[in-house]
Design a protein around this motif. Sequence first.
Motif, PDB file in Angstrom:
ATOM      1  N   GLY A   1       0.674  -1.209   0.151  1.00  0.00           N
ATOM      2  CA  GLY A   1      -0.006  -0.010   0.160  1.00  0.00           C
ATOM      3  C   GLY A   1       1.047   1.144   0.333  1.00  0.00           C
ATOM      4  O   GLY A   1       1.882   1.329  -1.004  1.00  0.00           O
ATOM      5  N   THR A   2       0.630   2.065   1.007  1.00  0.00           N
ATOM      6  CA  THR A   2       1.407   3.274   1.220  1.00  0.00           C
ATOM      7  C   THR A   2       2.620   3.238   1.795  1.00  0.00           C
ATOM      8  O   THR A   2       3.520   4.145   2.051  1.00  0.00           O
ATOM      9  CB  THR A   2       0.289   4.543   1.681  1.00  0.00           C
ATOM     10  OG1 THR A   2      -0.242   4.213   2.888  1.00  0.00           O
ATOM     11  CG2 THR A   2      -0.911   4.828   0.829  1.00  0.00           C
ATOM     12  N   GLY A   3       2.946   1.845   2.252  1.00  0.00           N
ATOM     13  CA  GLY A   3       4.188   1.866   2.674  1.00  0.00           C
ATOM     14  C   GLY A   3       4.669   1.718   4.290  1.00  0.00           C
ATOM     15  O   GLY A   3       5.601   1.653   4.405  1.00  0.00           O
ATOM     16  N   ASP A   4       3.644   1.888   4.935  1.00  0.00           N
ATOM     17  CA  ASP A   4       3.944   1.913   6.406  1.00  0.00           C
ATOM     18  C   ASP A   4       4.584   0.838   6.937  1.00  0.00           C
ATOM     19  O   ASP A   4       5.981   1.230   7.411  1.00  0.00           O
ATOM     20  CB  ASP A   4       2.504   1.802   7.283  1.00  0.00           C
ATOM     21  CG  ASP A   4       1.840   3.063   7.317  1.00  0.00           C
ATOM     22  OD1 ASP A   4       2.300   3.941   7.018  1.00  0.00           O
ATOM     23  OD2 ASP A   4       0.454   3.035   7.704  1.00  0.00           O
ATOM     24  N   ILE A   5       4.589  -0.373   6.652  1.00  0.00           N
ATOM     25  CA  ILE A   5       5.257  -1.458   7.168  1.00  0.00           C
ATOM     26  C   ILE A   5       6.723  -1.616   6.528  1.00  0.00           C
ATOM     27  O   ILE A   5       7.590  -1.523   7.157  1.00  0.00           O
ATOM     28  CB  ILE A   5       4.653  -2.893   7.067  1.00  0.00           C
ATOM     29  CG1 ILE A   5       3.382  -3.000   8.062  1.00  0.00           C
ATOM     30  CG2 ILE A   5       5.585  -4.110   7.572  1.00  0.00           C
ATOM     31  CD1 ILE A   5       2.501  -4.035   7.798  1.00  0.00           C
ATOM     32  N   ALA A   6       6.786  -1.238   5.355  1.00  0.00           N
ATOM     33  CA  ALA A   6       7.975  -1.243   4.491  1.00  0.00           C
ATOM     34  C   ALA A   6       9.071  -0.018   5.080  1.00  0.00           C
ATOM     35  O   ALA A   6      10.166  -0.539   5.227  1.00  0.00           O
ATOM     36  CB  ALA A   6       7.935  -0.857   2.929  1.00  0.00           C
ATOM     37  N   PHE A   7       8.456   0.901   5.185  1.00  0.00           N
ATOM     38  CA  PHE A   7       9.239   2.140   5.899  1.00  0.00           C
ATOM     39  C   PHE A   7       9.863   1.515   7.290  1.00  0.00           C
ATOM     40  O   PHE A   7      10.855   1.954   7.494  1.00  0.00           O
ATOM     41  CB  PHE A   7       8.310   3.407   5.984  1.00  0.00           C
ATOM     42  CG  PHE A   7       8.296   4.274   4.912  1.00  0.00           C
ATOM     43  CD1 PHE A   7       9.451   4.970   4.681  1.00  0.00           C
ATOM     44  CD2 PHE A   7       6.958   4.207   4.239  1.00  0.00           C
ATOM     45  CE1 PHE A   7       9.370   5.937   3.597  1.00  0.00           C
ATOM     46  CE2 PHE A   7       7.186   5.216   2.934  1.00  0.00           C
ATOM     47  CZ  PHE A   7       8.171   5.866   2.626  1.00  0.00           C
ATOM     48  N   ALA A   8       8.756   0.792   8.017  1.00  0.00           N
ATOM     49  CA  ALA A   8       9.223   0.510   9.646  1.00  0.00           C
ATOM     50  C   ALA A   8      10.332  -0.442   9.518  1.00  0.00           C
ATOM     51  O   ALA A   8      11.338  -0.488  10.217  1.00  0.00           O
ATOM     52  CB  ALA A   8       8.040   0.010  10.282  1.00  0.00           C
ATOM     53  N   LEU A   9      10.061  -1.516   8.444  1.00  0.00           N
ATOM     54  CA  LEU A   9      11.352  -2.488   8.368  1.00  0.00           C
ATOM     55  C   LEU A   9      12.674  -1.832   7.739  1.00  0.00           C
ATOM     56  O   LEU A   9      13.978  -2.315   8.113  1.00  0.00           O
ATOM     57  CB  LEU A   9      10.889  -3.649   7.306  1.00  0.00           C
ATOM     58  CG  LEU A   9       9.800  -4.173   7.692  1.00  0.00           C
ATOM     59  CD1 LEU A   9       9.047  -5.032   6.455  1.00  0.00           C
ATOM     60  CD2 LEU A   9       9.961  -5.254   8.737  1.00  0.00           C
ATOM     61  N   ALA A  10      12.412  -0.635   6.940  1.00  0.00           N
ATOM     62  CA  ALA A  10      13.681  -0.316   6.343  1.00  0.00           C
ATOM     63  C   ALA A  10      14.255   0.580   7.384  1.00  0.00           C
ATOM     64  O   ALA A  10      15.661   0.663   7.510  1.00  0.00           O
ATOM     65  CB  ALA A  10      13.404   0.592   5.110  1.00  0.00           C
ATOM     66  N   ARG A  11      13.519   1.204   8.245  1.00  0.00           N
ATOM     67  CA  ARG A  11      14.179   2.140   9.117  1.00  0.00           C
ATOM     68  C   ARG A  11      14.959   1.294  10.255  1.00  0.00           C
ATOM     69  O   ARG A  11      15.844   1.917  10.884  1.00  0.00           O
ATOM     70  CB  ARG A  11      12.910   2.957   9.896  1.00  0.00           C
ATOM     71  CG  ARG A  11      12.602   4.192   9.142  1.00  0.00           C
ATOM     72  CD  ARG A  11      11.702   5.296   9.712  1.00  0.00           C
ATOM     73  NE  ARG A  11      11.134   6.185   8.991  1.00  0.00           N
ATOM     74  CZ  ARG A  11       9.853   6.185   8.646  1.00  0.00           C
ATOM     75  NH1 ARG A  11       8.824   5.617   9.041  1.00  0.00           N
ATOM     76  NH2 ARG A  11       9.431   6.895   7.600  1.00  0.00           N
ATOM     77  N   ARG A  12      14.458   0.005  10.407  1.00  0.00           N
ATOM     78  CA  ARG A  12      15.498  -0.775  11.486  1.00  0.00           C
ATOM     79  C   ARG A  12      16.432  -1.502  10.690  1.00  0.00           C
ATOM     80  O   ARG A  12      17.208  -2.281  11.350  1.00  0.00           O
ATOM     81  CB  ARG A  12      14.399  -1.995  11.827  1.00  0.00           C
ATOM     82  CG  ARG A  12      13.369  -1.338  12.706  1.00  0.00           C
ATOM     83  CD  ARG A  12      12.469  -2.318  12.993  1.00  0.00           C
ATOM     84  NE  ARG A  12      11.378  -1.549  14.073  1.00  0.00           N
ATOM     85  CZ  ARG A  12      11.457  -1.870  15.432  1.00  0.00           C
ATOM     86  NH1 ARG A  12      12.234  -2.785  15.965  1.00  0.00           N
ATOM     87  NH2 ARG A  12      10.484  -1.413  16.310  1.00  0.00           N
ATOM     88  N   GLY A  13      16.737  -0.972   9.346  1.00  0.00           N
ATOM     89  CA  GLY A  13      17.956  -1.499   8.737  1.00  0.00           C
ATOM     90  C   GLY A  13      17.876  -2.322   7.555  1.00  0.00           C
ATOM     91  O   GLY A  13      18.854  -2.786   7.058  1.00  0.00           O
ATOM     92  N   ALA A  14      16.726  -3.256   7.621  1.00  0.00           N
ATOM     93  CA  ALA A  14      16.787  -4.223   6.521  1.00  0.00           C
ATOM     94  C   ALA A  14      16.553  -3.697   5.073  1.00  0.00           C
ATOM     95  O   ALA A  14      16.039  -2.373   4.923  1.00  0.00           O
ATOM     96  CB  ALA A  14      15.312  -4.768   6.644  1.00  0.00           C
ATOM     97  N   GLU A  15      17.275  -4.309   3.966  1.00  0.00           N
ATOM     98  CA  GLU A  15      17.131  -3.845   2.655  1.00  0.00           C
ATOM     99  C   GLU A  15      15.716  -4.349   2.199  1.00  0.00           C
ATOM    100  O   GLU A  15      15.271  -5.450   2.193  1.00  0.00           O
ATOM    101  CB  GLU A  15      18.021  -4.963   2.198  1.00  0.00           C
ATOM    102  CG  GLU A  15      19.489  -4.254   2.096  1.00  0.00           C
ATOM    103  CD  GLU A  15      19.792  -3.068   1.167  1.00  0.00           C
ATOM    104  OE1 GLU A  15      19.036  -2.666   0.369  1.00  0.00           O
ATOM    105  OE2 GLU A  15      20.550  -2.344   1.893  1.00  0.00           O
ATOM    106  N   THR A  16      14.695  -3.392   2.354  1.00  0.00           N
ATOM    107  CA  THR A  16      13.440  -3.645   2.073  1.00  0.00           C
ATOM    108  C   THR A  16      12.674  -3.368   0.573  1.00  0.00           C
ATOM    109  O   THR A  16      13.179  -2.283   0.104  1.00  0.00           O
ATOM    110  CB  THR A  16      12.599  -2.832   3.011  1.00  0.00           C
ATOM    111  OG1 THR A  16      13.224  -3.101   4.393  1.00  0.00           O
ATOM    112  CG2 THR A  16      11.293  -3.011   3.104  1.00  0.00           C
TER     113      THR A  16
END
Length: 239
Positions: free
Chosen positions: A64-79
């Motif tokens: 969707g608009t990316g909430d979970i993807a942003f959260a994973l990326a902010r924790r360092g994962a290549e998302t």
Amino acid sequence: MSNIFYAPGKQRAAKVNALFAAIARRYDWLNDLQSFGLHRRWKRRVAELAAAGTGARALDLCCGTGDIAFALARRGAETTGLDASPQMLEVAAARHFKSPISNLKFIQGDAQDIPFPDNSFDIVTVGYGLRNLTSWEGGLDEMFRVARPGARLIALDFGRPANVLWRKIYFTHLKISVPLIGWLFCGNAQAYTYILESLKNYPAQLAVAEKMRQLKLANVRIIGLLGGGMAINYGEKPR
Ligand SMILES: C[S@@+](CC[C@H](N)C(=O)[O-])C[C@H]1O[C@@H](n2cnc3c(N)ncnc32)[C@H](O)[C@@H]1O
């Protein structure tokens, strides 16, 4: 009358796409209103459970608009965030433009036919997505396929409260208040009656856990939220 946006079977993909195209611009705002902001907390919980860290490869399906993807990326994962809807991805891209993060990208694709080889990701998440697929079991099979041995598979979605009284109250909220808010703030009640419609046709947390067990995932568990009205299903692909 059955909701025009939800009809079981193959034609659902086009209906679901039309639905998200219609509501994309106001999706985040309405989520906040309808869940009293709680969806943010639940999505953070998904990211915590994913144990995303630097070097991990993560895929967020139906992003969707990316909430979970942003959260994973902010924790360092290549998302990678994947979604079928260009309109939802446009909103994700605008957010990304405002808050750039180099280890995050968004792609258009079908969660039931993921454009990555087997065993590609350490984390595979889906938030409010399985329920929208033509086959939620097919979606889980795909999550399993692209997950590496040891990977975490996590699905957040509406649930079915076990307590009969609470279920009635909760489903009444989904039937009346949620479409009302959709109508008042988005001019679109019908798009929001689909939540209950889709939930009636989705066996929710218990069946997702059962399917995870059939896939022989390890440490399968259900994290109940809101008295079971929301749930996170968690499992790990065996090594
Ligand atoms: C309710 S939204 C959830 C968005 C986001 N995950 C969140 O939690 O806010 C469901 C998303 O699933 C997407 N979707 C539906 N069917 C899909 C499919 N077959 N493949 C990929 N995305 C799909 C829709 O476009 C929509 O963005």
